[in-house]
Design an enzyme around this catalytic site. Structure first.
Site, PDB file in Angstrom:
ATOM      1  N   LYS A  22       4.806  -2.582  36.414  1.00  0.00           N
ATOM      2  CA  LYS A  22       3.518  -1.888  36.609  1.00  0.00           C
ATOM      3  C   LYS A  22       2.571  -2.765  37.417  1.00  0.00           C
ATOM      4  O   LYS A  22       1.960  -2.317  38.389  1.00  0.00           O
ATOM      5  CB  LYS A  22       2.893  -1.579  35.235  1.00  0.00           C
ATOM      6  N   ASN A  23       2.433  -4.014  36.998  1.00  0.00           N
ATOM      7  CA  ASN A  23       1.412  -4.866  37.615  1.00  0.00           C
ATOM      8  C   ASN A  23       1.798  -5.354  39.008  1.00  0.00           C
ATOM      9  O   ASN A  23       0.950  -5.895  39.726  1.00  0.00           O
ATOM     10  CB  ASN A  23       1.076  -6.044  36.691  1.00  0.00           C
ATOM     11  N   CYS A 116      -7.808  -1.835  29.799  1.00  0.00           N
ATOM     12  CA  CYS A 116      -7.852  -2.191  28.379  1.00  0.00           C
ATOM     13  C   CYS A 116      -9.118  -2.985  28.068  1.00  0.00           C
ATOM     14  O   CYS A 116      -9.555  -3.815  28.863  1.00  0.00           O
ATOM     15  CB  CYS A 116      -6.631  -3.039  28.013  1.00  0.00           C
ATOM     16  N   ARG A 121     -14.602  -8.397  31.240  1.00  0.00           N
ATOM     17  CA  ARG A 121     -13.671  -8.477  32.372  1.00  0.00           C
ATOM     18  C   ARG A 121     -14.491  -8.335  33.656  1.00  0.00           C
ATOM     19  O   ARG A 121     -14.424  -7.313  34.337  1.00  0.00           O
ATOM     20  CB  ARG A 121     -12.578  -7.399  32.263  1.00  0.00           C
ATOM     21  N   ILE A 123     -15.964  -8.862  37.557  1.00  0.00           N
ATOM     22  CA  ILE A 123     -15.269  -8.881  38.854  1.00  0.00           C
ATOM     23  C   ILE A 123     -16.006  -9.805  39.834  1.00  0.00           C
ATOM     24  O   ILE A 123     -15.912  -9.648  41.039  1.00  0.00           O
ATOM     25  CB  ILE A 123     -15.073  -7.457  39.439  1.00  0.00           C
ATOM     26  N   ASP A 305      -0.219 -11.293  28.193  1.00  0.00           N
ATOM     27  CA  ASP A 305       0.300  -9.936  27.938  1.00  0.00           C
ATOM     28  C   ASP A 305       1.461  -9.936  26.944  1.00  0.00           C
ATOM     29  O   ASP A 305       1.779  -8.897  26.360  1.00  0.00           O
ATOM     30  CB  ASP A 305       0.764  -9.286  29.254  1.00  0.00           C
ATOM     31  N   ARG A 397       0.779   3.914  29.303  1.00  0.00           N
ATOM     32  CA  ARG A 397       0.214   3.373  30.545  1.00  0.00           C
ATOM     33  C   ARG A 397       1.116   2.300  31.128  1.00  0.00           C
ATOM     34  O   ARG A 397       1.055   2.027  32.323  1.00  0.00           O
ATOM     35  CB  ARG A 397      -1.161   2.747  30.279  1.00  0.00           C
TER      36      ARG A 397
HETATM   37  C1  EPZ Z   1      -4.077  -8.889  35.361  1.00  0.00           C
HETATM   38  O1  EPZ Z   1      -5.389  -8.445  35.034  1.00  0.00           O
HETATM   39  C2  EPZ Z   1      -3.143  -7.950  34.669  1.00  0.00           C
HETATM   40  N1  EPZ Z   1      -3.375  -6.597  35.134  1.00  0.00           N
HETATM   41  C3  EPZ Z   1      -3.342  -8.029  33.166  1.00  0.00           C
HETATM   42  O2  EPZ Z   1      -2.377  -7.210  32.556  1.00  0.00           O
HETATM   43  C4  EPZ Z   1      -3.128  -9.471  32.715  1.00  0.00           C
HETATM   44  O3  EPZ Z   1      -3.418  -9.564  31.343  1.00  0.00           O
HETATM   45  C5  EPZ Z   1      -4.039 -10.405  33.493  1.00  0.00           C
HETATM   46  O4  EPZ Z   1      -3.843 -10.217  34.923  1.00  0.00           O
HETATM   47  C6  EPZ Z   1      -3.822 -11.881  33.168  1.00  0.00           C
HETATM   48  O5  EPZ Z   1      -2.489 -12.219  33.391  1.00  0.00           O
HETATM   49  C7  EPZ Z   1      -2.832  -6.181  36.256  1.00  0.00           C
HETATM   50  O6  EPZ Z   1      -2.160  -6.899  36.975  1.00  0.00           O
HETATM   51  C8  EPZ Z   1      -3.064  -4.763  36.618  1.00  0.00           C
HETATM   52  P1  EPZ Z   1      -7.447 -11.729  35.725  1.00  0.00           P
HETATM   53  P2  EPZ Z   1      -6.642  -9.006  35.818  1.00  0.00           P
HETATM   54  O7  EPZ Z   1      -8.400 -11.378  36.787  1.00  0.00           O
HETATM   55  O8  EPZ Z   1      -6.310  -9.170  37.240  1.00  0.00           O
HETATM   56  C9  EPZ Z   1     -11.528 -13.601  34.134  1.00  0.00           C
HETATM   57  C10 EPZ Z   1      -1.595  -5.575  31.062  1.00  0.00           C
HETATM   58  O9  EPZ Z   1      -1.534  -5.538  29.806  1.00  0.00           O
HETATM   59  N2  EPZ Z   1     -12.125 -13.111  35.390  1.00  0.00           N
HETATM   60  O10 EPZ Z   1      -6.391 -12.735  36.019  1.00  0.00           O
HETATM   61  O11 EPZ Z   1      -7.792  -8.163  35.433  1.00  0.00           O
HETATM   62  C11 EPZ Z   1     -11.228 -12.427  33.189  1.00  0.00           C
HETATM   63  O12 EPZ Z   1     -12.374 -12.045  32.481  1.00  0.00           O
HETATM   64  C12 EPZ Z   1      -2.824  -6.102  31.748  1.00  0.00           C
HETATM   65  O13 EPZ Z   1      -0.682  -5.174  31.792  1.00  0.00           O
HETATM   66  C13 EPZ Z   1     -13.430 -13.447  35.692  1.00  0.00           C
HETATM   67  O14 EPZ Z   1     -14.101 -14.158  34.954  1.00  0.00           O
HETATM   68  O15 EPZ Z   1      -6.772 -10.431  35.132  1.00  0.00           O
HETATM   69  C14 EPZ Z   1     -10.141 -12.993  32.328  1.00  0.00           C
HETATM   70  O16 EPZ Z   1     -10.722 -13.775  31.316  1.00  0.00           O
HETATM   71  C15 EPZ Z   1      -3.981  -6.351  30.832  1.00  0.00           C
HETATM   72  N3  EPZ Z   1     -13.974 -12.958  36.855  1.00  0.00           N
HETATM   73  C16 EPZ Z   1      -9.381 -13.921  33.268  1.00  0.00           C
HETATM   74  O17 EPZ Z   1     -10.260 -14.159  34.383  1.00  0.00           O
HETATM   75  C17 EPZ Z   1     -13.258 -12.186  37.716  1.00  0.00           C
HETATM   76  O18 EPZ Z   1     -13.821 -11.781  38.754  1.00  0.00           O
HETATM   77  C18 EPZ Z   1      -8.061 -13.349  33.777  1.00  0.00           C
HETATM   78  O19 EPZ Z   1      -8.301 -12.169  34.477  1.00  0.00           O
HETATM   79  C19 EPZ Z   1     -11.932 -11.856  37.390  1.00  0.00           C
HETATM   80  C20 EPZ Z   1     -11.384 -12.336  36.219  1.00  0.00           C
END
Ligand code: EPZ
Length: 417
Positions: A22-23, A116, A121, A123, A305, A397
Site C-alpha cells: 500500500k505505502n 489514522c 501528524r 506536514i 507499523d 484500508r
Molecule cells: C508513513 O506515514 C506511512 N504511511 C505510515 O504508515 C508509517 O507509519 C510512517 O510513514 C512511519 O513509517 C504511508 O506511507 C502512506 P512520517 P507518514 O512523515 O509519511 C513526524 C500505515 O499504517 N512529521 O515519516 O505520514 C510525524 O508526526 C501508516 O500504513 C513531522 O513532524 O510518516 C511522525 O511523528 C500509518 N512533520 C513522524 O514524523 C512532518 O511534516 C513520522 O512521520 C511530517 C512528519
C-alpha cells in the site's frame, strides 16, 4: 461497518503470497501525474486507500482504472490542480499529490490530509521542502494553496526522516530547475520503489535507500510500467499471526530484508526463521518468550507499523517485553482493546510493558486504526473462543482479502459486511 469473527487457538499452517505494498503504491500513483504519461502498474493491492488515490486521479482529469492487481493510468488529459476536502480526508497519502501537482501545474489547492489518528501528524516538513524549492504556500485553516511559476533545485535538510515529506520533495524536485539534494531523507523500501518508478518516467534521481537523495533532471517519457514491491507490513503481520498461533507459515513473494527487524525479534521470541531471497518461513515451536526491550525507529530500525502486531503476538509469551514507541505519540490505541482479551499490558508514556499471560479469552473489540485493528486479529487468533472485531473500515484500508488469506492458512476467520 465490518465484523471480523475469529475463533482462536487454531495453528496457522501452509503458505501464502503477500500482497503488493500500500505505502509504495500510493506515492507512485501520485507520481504518475508528474508529466503527461500512460502507465501500467502491476501487483497493486485492492484497498480503500488505493481506491481513494484513483478517485483523486479521476477528479484531476486522468483515466485511472484498476482490475485486480493491474492499474492503468493515463494522465495526459490532467485538467485540474485542486483536490476537494472530501477526497483529501480519506487518507494521509493524499498530501503527496501536493508535490506532484505543483511540479506538473505550478499550483496546487488542497486541504489537510486524513489518515489514522496516531497523534499529531503535522506536514511542516513537506511545506518547508516545497518552500525551499520556491513554492509560495498559503495556509488558511485546513486549506492549503501552493503556487510557483517555476520550482528551483535546493539543498533540503530534514531534521527527521519523514517518509511523506521525502516523497513530496522527490516529486517536486523532478521538474525543478537545477539540482535538488535531500539530506536526512527517509530510507524506507517504499522510497527506493518511488525512485525506481521516477527513473522509469525519465527522472535522474539517485541515493534512495541512503539518507541523501539527489534529483538532477527529468526527461519525461510517455509510457512506463512498474511492479509494486511486496508489502513488508502485511508480511510482518502474517509472520506475527503465525507466531501467535503456534503455527508454521511460509510467506511467498516477500523480501525478508524489508522486515528483517521484525523477523529478528520473532526469532528472539523463539520462532525459527528460514529466509530466502523471495520468501520466508516462520515456524513457532508453540511457546513464545518475552524479548526484553525493543523500540521503534525509522527504517532500517523496527517499524512503528509492525509494533501493534508484534505486541499482539507476545501477549502469551513467557516473560516480559518493553516496547518504546518513538515515531507516533498515540500508537498504543489497540491496548485498551487487547486488555479486554485478558492481556497484561501497562502503559507509561512512550513505553508499553507486556507481561505474558497463560490464556487470552475471546471478546468483543472495536478496531481503532489500521495496524491496531490488525493487532486485534493477531490477538484473536491466539485467544480461546470467539473474538468479534467491529471495524469501521480501518483494516480493509491496508489488508487485501485478509480474511481469505488467513482462512487459507487454516484460521477460523469470517468477515461479515
Ligand atoms: C508513513 O506515514 C506511512 N504511511 C505510515 O504508515 C508509517 O507509519 C510512517 O510513514 C512511519 O513509517 C504511508 O506511507 C502512506 P512520517 P507518514 O512523515 O509519511 C513526524 C500505515 O499504517 N512529521 O515519516 O505520514 C510525524 O508526526 C501508516 O500504513 C513531522 O513532524 O510518516 C511522525 O511523528 C500509518 N512533520 C513522524 O514524523 C512532518 O511534516 C513520522 O512521520 C511530517 C512528519
Amino acid at each position: 461497518m465490518e465484523l471480523w469473527h475469529i475463533r482462536g487457538e487454531q495453528q496457522l499452517e501452509g503458505s501464502c503470497f503477500v500482497q503488493g505494498s500500500k505505502n509504495a503504491s500510493l506515492p507512485i500513483l501520485a507520481a504518475s501525474i508528474l508529466c503527461p504519461l500512460r502507465c501500467e502498474l502491476l501487483h497493486v493491492p485492492q484497498l480503500r486507500d488505493v481506491d481513494a488515490a484513483l478517485r483523486i486521479l479521476r477528479h484531476l482529469g486522468c483515466k485511472a482504472e484498476q482490475s485486480a492487481g493491474h492499474v492503468y493510468i493515463d494522465s495526459t488529459q490532467l485538467s485540474c490542480s485542486a483536490i476537494p476536502h472530501e477526497l483529501m480526508v480519506e487518507m494521509r497519502s493524499s498530501v503527496i499529490f501536493m508535490g506532484a501537482l505543483i511540479a506538473r501545474c505550478g499550483e496546487a489547492r488542497l486541504s489537510l490530509p486524513g489518515g489514522c489518528q496516531l497523534g499529531k501528524r503535522p506536514i511542516d516538513l513537506h511545506l518547508s521542502a516545497l518552500r525551499q524549492m520556491g513554492a509560495d504556500i498559503e495556509e488558511n485553516g485546513d486549506e492549503i494553496s501552493c503556487r510557483a511559476s517555476h520550482l528551483h533545485g535546493a539543498e533540503i535538510l530534514f531534521p527527521f526522516p519523514s517518509v511523506g515529506a521525502t516523497e513530496n520533495a522527490m516529486l517536486a524536485a523532478c521538474t525543478a530547475r537545477g539540482e535538488t539534494v535531500i539530506h536526512g531523507a527517509a530510507r524506507e523500501p517504499e522510497i527506493v520503489a518511488l525512485q525506481m518508478f521516477l527513473r522509469s518516467m525519465g527522472a535522474a534521481v539517485g541515493g534512495a535507500g541512503t539518507d541523501t537523495i539527489r534529483i538532477t533532471g527529468f526527461q519525461p517519457k510517455k509510457h512506463t510500467a512498474c511492479r509494486i514491491i511486496p508489502d513488508r507490513i502485511v508480511g510482518a503481520t502474517i509472520a506475527c499471526a503465525a507466531a501467535a498461533s503456534g503455527g508454521d507459515v511460509e510467506l511467498k513473494g516477500v523480501d525478508p530484508k524489508h522486515f528483517s527487524t521484525v523477523l529478528y525479534f520473532l526469532n528472539q521470541a523463539g520462532c525459527d526463521i528460514i529466509s530466502s531471497t523471495r520468501s520466508v518461513r516462520v515456524r513457532s515451536a508453540g511457546k513464545l518468550y518475552g524479548i526484553g526491550a525493543l523500540e521503534t525507529a525509522p527504517y532500517p530500525g523496527f517499524p512503528t507499523d509492525a509494533q501493534p502486531v508484534l505486541m499482539a503476538a507476545l501477549l502469551k509469551a513467557k516473560g516480559q517485553t518493553v516496547i518504546t514507541e518513538n515515531i507516533f505519540e498515540n500508537r498504543y490505541r489497540q491496548v485498551p482493546e487487547l486488555l479486554r482479551l485478558g492481556a497484561d499490558i501497562s502503559l507509561d508514556g512512550r513505553e508499553a510493558t507486556i507481561r505474558g499471560v497463560e490464556r487470552l479469552r475471546g471478546s468483543a473489540l472495536t478496531a481503532t486504526d489500521l495496524r491496531g485493528g490488525a493487532a486485534m486479529i493477531v490477538a484473536g487468533l491466539a485467544a480461546q473462543g470467539e473474538t468479534v472485531i467491529c471495524d469501521d473500515g480501518h483494516i480493509t484500508r491496508g489488508y487485501e482479502h485478509f480474511d481469505r488469506c488467513l482462512r487459507s492458512l487454516g484460521a477460523d476467520v469470517y468477515l461479515e459486511y
